[in-house]
Every structure is written in structure tokens, then in C-alpha cells.
Enzyme design. Structure first.
Site, PDB file in Angstrom:
ATOM      1  N   ASP A 148       0.857  -1.181   0.000  1.00  0.00           N
ATOM      2  CA  ASP A 148       0.000   0.000   0.000  1.00  0.00           C
ATOM      3  C   ASP A 148       0.897   1.236   0.000  1.00  0.00           C
ATOM      4  OD1 ASP A 148      -3.041   0.803   0.585  1.00  0.00           O
ATOM      5  OD2 ASP A 148      -1.723   2.192   1.649  1.00  0.00           O
TER       6      ASP A 148
ATOM      7  N   ASN B 163      -2.637  12.976  -3.218  1.00  0.00           N
ATOM      8  CA  ASN B 163      -3.724  13.491  -4.061  1.00  0.00           C
ATOM      9  C   ASN B 163      -4.151  14.887  -3.633  1.00  0.00           C
ATOM     10  OD1 ASN B 163      -4.064  11.396  -5.911  1.00  0.00           O
ATOM     11  ND2 ASN B 163      -5.400  10.234  -4.555  1.00  0.00           N
TER      12      ASN B 163
ATOM     13  N   HIS C 178      -4.955  14.749  -8.378  1.00  0.00           N
ATOM     14  CA  HIS C 178      -5.200  13.349  -8.725  1.00  0.00           C
ATOM     15  C   HIS C 178      -4.394  12.900  -9.942  1.00  0.00           C
ATOM     16  CE1 HIS C 178      -8.444  12.460  -5.875  1.00  0.00           C
ATOM     17  NE2 HIS C 178      -8.817  13.719  -6.038  1.00  0.00           N
TER      18      HIS C 178
ATOM     19  N   ASP D 162      -2.110   9.644 -10.098  1.00  0.00           N
ATOM     20  CA  ASP D 162      -2.101   8.610 -11.140  1.00  0.00           C
ATOM     21  C   ASP D 162      -0.673   8.311 -11.599  1.00  0.00           C
ATOM     22  OD1 ASP D 162      -4.827   8.505 -10.982  1.00  0.00           O
ATOM     23  OD2 ASP D 162      -5.191   9.679 -12.803  1.00  0.00           O
TER      24      ASP D 162
ATOM     25  N   GLU E 136      -4.714   2.489  -4.206  1.00  0.00           N
ATOM     26  CA  GLU E 136      -3.258   2.568  -4.083  1.00  0.00           C
ATOM     27  C   GLU E 136      -2.681   1.273  -3.543  1.00  0.00           C
ATOM     28  OE1 GLU E 136      -4.874   4.251  -0.158  1.00  0.00           O
ATOM     29  OE2 GLU E 136      -5.463   4.182  -2.263  1.00  0.00           O
TER      30      GLU E 136
END
Length: 281
Positions: free
Chosen positions: A135, A143, A148, A152, A178
Site C-alpha cells: 500500500d 492526491n 489526482h 495517477d 493505491e
């Protein structure tokens, strides 16, 4: 009986033929065209013999049979070949489209890795191995701070790092926003431990160019054993508990399920992968 024999002779290999390339299609089309040409020639010859018996033909029988069979062979061969080629093209296109659709349905569009459903399907068929859940630490803050699109880019970069290090022999998937999962097969436990630590360090040491920003990220992970006595839910739950332990004990570390089960404080373990390696030594 004759009808069944003719059908078996003409189409006996259609069900066994896999139209996955043009060479296969051409071989099948040629065989079927020759067979149909022979059948057409026999039918025309038989018809001409009947017409000759009724004295309908104006030319000698042999000449009419030669002309008729020649025309029948050419027409039957050309028409059958064209039909087979068209059918083969359609089947190849359909097969490729189906393969592409299947691949898309199993692939996470952002990272290019396996998606959750495909990973679970593959993992459910494995009896022994190791499951690692990773994770990205504090991904929500990434973010919120960078946007965002930058998030990505971080996911893509982490996915590429995992793929580069793990290699094609092991399965890598993105199973959540994630969250990533890796299935290790045909490897010794010590090898898996070393590779998971290498993954963690590589991600932590790599700066990511994300949407005009340079971002450093870390990951936390949990490693669990896959055995014949555990289904996917049990294995995932064990790896998830180890991941939670890695998060609560400081992040940027890998916690081993084996060490959690041996630890007297299994509910709040702080044993990292590095600690485990030291203890094993």
C-alpha cells in the site's frame, strides 16, 4: 448413409481446425476446395451420363464430361476458396477481438497490471506460494497536495517498479486505489523476503516525476503464506493484518505474517522485514 459419408469427408476437420492464423486458414481452405471440386466433378459427370442416356446431349459423352468437369472443378474450387478465406478472416478477427476483450477485462487500465478479479482468479488456483500486499503510504495526502493526476503518475511509477523487479515469473496486480498485490510462486521463503525488501527500498529511493512535480513515496506491506489449507479469503486476511501492522508501526516497512504469529504481541507487532532478517541471521 452416403450423405453422412460425404459430410464426414468434406467437413471432418472443421471442428478440429483453429483459425488463429492465415497459414491455418489457407491449408483448410485448400483441402476443402479440393474435396468440393471432386464432389462437383462427380456430380456433373453423373448428371451428364443421365442426360446422355436420354439422348439429350448433342456432343459425345466423353467430350461433355471433360468440359463439364473442368468447369465444375474451377467454379467449385474458386467459390469454396473464397468462402473459406472470408470465413477464416471473420473467425480470426473474432478470435483476436475476443482475446483483446478478455485481456482488457483482466487488466487495470491505469497501471497496466492485472486487476483484482483476474488476480483472485489466478491466486485461487495456487496451492503454495506467498502473497504480498503493498500500500502506498499517505496516498490521500499526495492526491490532496499534488492533485489526482499526480496521484495517477505515482501509481503508474510504482507499478512499473514492481514489474521491473518482480519479473514475469510472478503475478503483479493492482487490487485497489493505491493497493497492489504480488503472488510469488516457485521461490524459497528467503528469496521472497529478499525481493520484498528490494521492492520497498527501490520505491523509497526513486523520485517520481508526477505532473510537473517530483515526489518521493514509500510503501508498506504484509507478506502471508499460501497453503492448501487456506482459501483466498484467509490468505488475504493474513496479509492484510500484516499490512495493517506495518502501517501502525511506522510505515515504509514489510511485516511478515510468520513473525506476527510468533510474536507475543501479535495484535500490535512492530517487527519489520529488516528485523526479521537480522533475527534469522
Amino acid at each position: 448413409m452416403l450423405k453422412k459419408q460425404i459430410e464426414a469427408w468434406v467437413i471432418r476437420d472443421i471442428g478440429l481446425t483453429e483459425f488463429d492464423n492465415w497459414d491455418t486458414v489457407l491449408r483448410f481452405a485448400t483441402r476443402l476446395s479440393i474435396r468440393n471440386s471432386i464432389i462437383a466433378c462427380v456430380m456433373v459427370a453423373g448428371l451428364l451420363i443421365v442426360l446422355h442416356a436420354f439422348d439429350v446431349l448433342l456432343n459425345p459423352l466423353v467430350r461433355d464430361i471433360a468440359i463439364g468437369c473442368g468447369i465444375a472443378v474451377i467454379v467449385a474450387f474458386v467459390l469454396t476458396m473464397l468462402c473459406c478465406l472470408y470465413m477464416g478472416y471473420a473467425v480470426i478477427h473474432l478470435a483476436r477481438t475476443r482475446l483483446e476483450f478478455r485481456q482488457m477485462s483482466r487488466t487495470d487500465m491505469l497501471s497496466g497490471l492485472l486487476n483484482r478479479r483476474a488476480f483472485i482468479e489466478d491466486l485461487s488456483q495456487v496451492e503454495r506460494g506467498y502473497l504480498l500486499i503493498l500500500d502506498i503510504d499517505r496516498f490521500k495526502q499526495i492526491n490532496d497536495r499534488y492533485g489526482h493526476l499526480a496521484g495517477d503518475d505515482v501509481i503508474v511509477s510504482v507499478a512499473n517498479t514492481l514489474t521491473e523487479i518482480v519479473g514475469p515469473t510472478n503475478l503483479v496486480a493492482r487490487i485497489g486505489g493505491e493497493e497492489f498485490a504480488i503472488l510469488f510462486q516457485d521461490a524459497e521463503f528467503a528469496e521472497v523476503v529478499a525481493m520484498t525488501e528490494r521492492l520497498r527500498r527501490s520505491i523509497a529511493n526513486r523520485l517520481i516525476d508526477a505532473f510537473h512535480q517530483t515526489i518521493a513515496v514509500t510503501v508498506s506491506g504484509g507478506l502471508a503464506d499460501i497453503t492448501p489449507l487456506r482459501d483466498f479469503s484467509a490468505v488475504y486476511a493474513a496479509a492484510d493484518r500484516a499490512l495493517y501492522a506495518a502501517k501502525t508501526s511506522g510505515r515504509n516497512r514489510i511485516v511478515l505474517e510468520r513473525d506476527m504469529s510468533r510474536s507475543p504481541q501479535a495484535d500490535t507487532p512492530s517487527l519489520t522485514l529488516t528485523d526479521a532478517a537480522i533475527s534469522a541471521a
